[in-house]
Scaffold this motif. Structure first.
Motif, PDB file in Angstrom:
ATOM      1  N   ILE A  32      32.646   4.339   3.898  1.00 19.37           N
ATOM      2  CA  ILE A  32      31.846   3.722   3.563  1.00 19.37           C
ATOM      3  C   ILE A  32      30.621   4.688   3.271  1.00 19.37           C
ATOM      4  O   ILE A  32      29.843   5.201   4.020  1.00 19.37           O
ATOM      5  CB  ILE A  32      31.324   2.455   4.518  1.00 19.37           C
ATOM      6  CG1 ILE A  32      32.508   1.747   4.891  1.00 19.37           C
ATOM      7  CG2 ILE A  32      30.346   1.669   4.273  1.00 19.37           C
ATOM      8  CD1 ILE A  32      32.255   0.749   5.873  1.00 19.37           C
ATOM      9  N   ALA A  33      30.025   4.497   1.960  1.00 18.75           N
ATOM     10  CA  ALA A  33      28.830   5.445   1.517  1.00 18.75           C
ATOM     11  C   ALA A  33      27.627   5.207   2.181  1.00 18.75           C
ATOM     12  O   ALA A  33      27.345   3.946   2.651  1.00 18.75           O
ATOM     13  CB  ALA A  33      29.034   5.370  -0.017  1.00 18.75           C
ATOM     14  N   GLN A  34      27.051   6.235   2.371  1.00 19.77           N
ATOM     15  CA  GLN A  34      25.389   5.991   2.792  1.00 19.77           C
ATOM     16  C   GLN A  34      24.722   5.372   1.973  1.00 19.77           C
ATOM     17  O   GLN A  34      24.724   5.274   0.817  1.00 19.77           O
ATOM     18  CB  GLN A  34      24.909   7.270   2.892  1.00 19.77           C
ATOM     19  CG  GLN A  34      25.506   8.096   4.025  1.00 19.77           C
ATOM     20  CD  GLN A  34      24.904   9.591   3.966  1.00 19.77           C
ATOM     21  OE1 GLN A  34      23.614   9.870   3.751  1.00 19.77           O
ATOM     22  NE2 GLN A  34      25.671  10.604   4.562  1.00 19.77           N
ATOM     23  N   GLY A  35      24.007   4.212   2.403  1.00 23.84           N
ATOM     24  CA  GLY A  35      23.229   3.449   1.555  1.00 23.84           C
ATOM     25  C   GLY A  35      23.745   2.345   1.389  1.00 23.84           C
ATOM     26  O   GLY A  35      23.139   1.272   0.659  1.00 23.84           O
ATOM     27  N   SER A  36      25.080   1.928   1.229  1.00 21.10           N
ATOM     28  CA  SER A  36      25.803   0.951   1.113  1.00 21.10           C
ATOM     29  C   SER A  36      25.528  -0.522   1.796  1.00 21.10           C
ATOM     30  O   SER A  36      24.937  -0.367   2.863  1.00 21.10           O
ATOM     31  CB  SER A  36      27.364   1.035   1.316  1.00 21.10           C
ATOM     32  OG  SER A  36      27.746   2.242   0.636  1.00 21.10           O
ATOM     33  N   LYS A  37      25.447  -1.323   1.148  1.00 19.46           N
ATOM     34  CA  LYS A  37      24.795  -2.829   1.513  1.00 19.46           C
ATOM     35  C   LYS A  37      26.132  -3.478   2.003  1.00 19.46           C
ATOM     36  O   LYS A  37      27.283  -3.529   1.732  1.00 19.46           O
ATOM     37  CB  LYS A  37      24.378  -3.725   0.484  1.00 19.46           C
ATOM     38  CG  LYS A  37      23.915  -4.965   1.089  1.00 19.46           C
ATOM     39  CD  LYS A  37      23.259  -5.862   0.195  1.00 19.46           C
ATOM     40  CE  LYS A  37      22.736  -7.292   0.696  1.00 19.46           C
ATOM     41  NZ  LYS A  37      21.993  -8.042  -0.408  1.00 19.46           N
ATOM     42  N   ILE A  38      26.067  -3.984   3.491  1.00 17.58           N
ATOM     43  CA  ILE A  38      27.048  -4.689   4.407  1.00 17.58           C
ATOM     44  C   ILE A  38      26.560  -5.857   4.388  1.00 17.58           C
ATOM     45  O   ILE A  38      25.551  -6.517   4.902  1.00 17.58           O
ATOM     46  CB  ILE A  38      27.336  -3.929   5.558  1.00 17.58           C
ATOM     47  CG1 ILE A  38      27.742  -2.256   5.582  1.00 17.58           C
ATOM     48  CG2 ILE A  38      28.176  -4.605   6.544  1.00 17.58           C
ATOM     49  CD1 ILE A  38      27.952  -1.749   6.733  1.00 17.58           C
ATOM     50  N   THR A  39      27.449  -7.119   4.093  1.00 17.46           N
ATOM     51  CA  THR A  39      27.343  -8.359   4.258  1.00 17.46           C
ATOM     52  C   THR A  39      28.163  -9.044   5.176  1.00 17.46           C
ATOM     53  O   THR A  39      29.481  -8.385   5.224  1.00 17.46           O
ATOM     54  CB  THR A  39      27.555  -8.907   2.638  1.00 17.46           C
ATOM     55  OG1 THR A  39      28.850  -9.145   2.527  1.00 17.46           O
ATOM     56  CG2 THR A  39      26.697  -8.456   1.852  1.00 17.46           C
ATOM     57  N   GLU A  40      27.961  -9.882   5.834  1.00 19.33           N
ATOM     58  CA  GLU A  40      28.594 -10.862   6.651  1.00 19.33           C
ATOM     59  C   GLU A  40      29.795 -11.156   6.110  1.00 19.33           C
ATOM     60  O   GLU A  40      30.865 -11.505   6.762  1.00 19.33           O
ATOM     61  CB  GLU A  40      27.728 -11.676   7.580  1.00 19.33           C
ATOM     62  CG  GLU A  40      26.678 -10.995   8.541  1.00 19.33           C
ATOM     63  CD  GLU A  40      25.876 -12.151   9.262  1.00 19.33           C
ATOM     64  OE1 GLU A  40      26.307 -13.325   9.210  1.00 19.33           O
ATOM     65  OE2 GLU A  40      24.989 -11.697  10.016  1.00 19.33           O
TER      66      GLU A  40
END
Length: 223
Positions: A27-35
């Motif tokens: 999972i790349a740095q700065g990636s957005k994670i959504t619920e």
């Protein structure tokens, strides 16, 4: 309300999976994670999912940004420099205290661990030296053996996962695995010899040398 065993199990599964993906760079740095995406991926409800995200946030692996949601930490040059300065000071003191407090049995376990690490490096043909979490981690074992609760809390707790992310940069640098292992052995020998000053000096040099190499990697990143 007390969490059910099922909720804790689901939360732990999400936490451990996402954590390792962040540390490895999957999972790349700065990636957005959504619920929503995580809920679909793991097939779980929002309750245990939010617990896992809170755990990741406390590990400093993700940040909640106003109007931008949850994003994976980005190791900028400034952040990594701060982390390595912190590491040099804390881990240097940790090695000093380990030389004073480690039992003969613990020292023996430390050398056995390094023997296992050498075998792993050989299997990876000298291209990788990434230590697993906890008791399989050289730095973790020294922090635990320092017998200083503040150092243990910082190096084995609050900062530990962020340190693992930063160390992942150095473990793949050409020629670094064998060099790092040799430096680990020298630190272990200083601890075995009950030489606190030397143990601290060697650990500080080890961390400082790692930063000099990883800095060249960070300079190529555009954050």
């Amino acid at each position: 309300m007390k969490k059910t065993e099922k909720q804790m199990t689901l939360s732990s599964k999400v936490y451990e999976t996402v954590k390792e993906k962040i540390i490895s760079g999957e999972i790349a740095q700065g990636s957005k994670i959504t619920e929503d995406s995580l809920s679909k991926e793991f097939g779980i409800s929002r309750g245990p999912l939010r617990e896992a995200l809170r755990h990741l946030e406390s590990d400093r692996l993700v940040n909640r940004i106003p109007h931008a949601g949850i994003r994976v930490v980005t190791l900028t040059k400034d952040l990594m420099k701060d982390v390595y300065v912190m590491r040099e000071a804390l881990e240097g003191m940790s090695a000093r205290l380990a030389a004073e407090n480690m039992t003969a049995k613990q020292v023996g376990e430390l050398f056995s661990l390094l023997d296992a690490h050498e075998e792993e490096i050989h299997k990876k043909r000298g291209k990788l030296y990434f230590q697993n979490e906890g008791d399989l981690d050289f730095h973790y074992k020294i922090a635990e053996a320092s017998n200083n609760n503040w150092l243990r809390d910082l190096l084995s707790g609050e900062l530990y996962q962020l340190l693992r992310v930063s160390r992942h940069h150095t473990c793949q640098i050409p020629n670094r695995p064998h060099k790092a292992l040799a430096e680990h052995r020298n630190i272990a020998m200083a601890i075995e010899s009950r030489d606190p000053e030397l143990a601290e000096l060697l650990m500080r040099r080890h961390i400082s040398g790692a930063w000099k190499q990883v800095e060249q990697v960070v300079l190529k990143l555009k954050y």
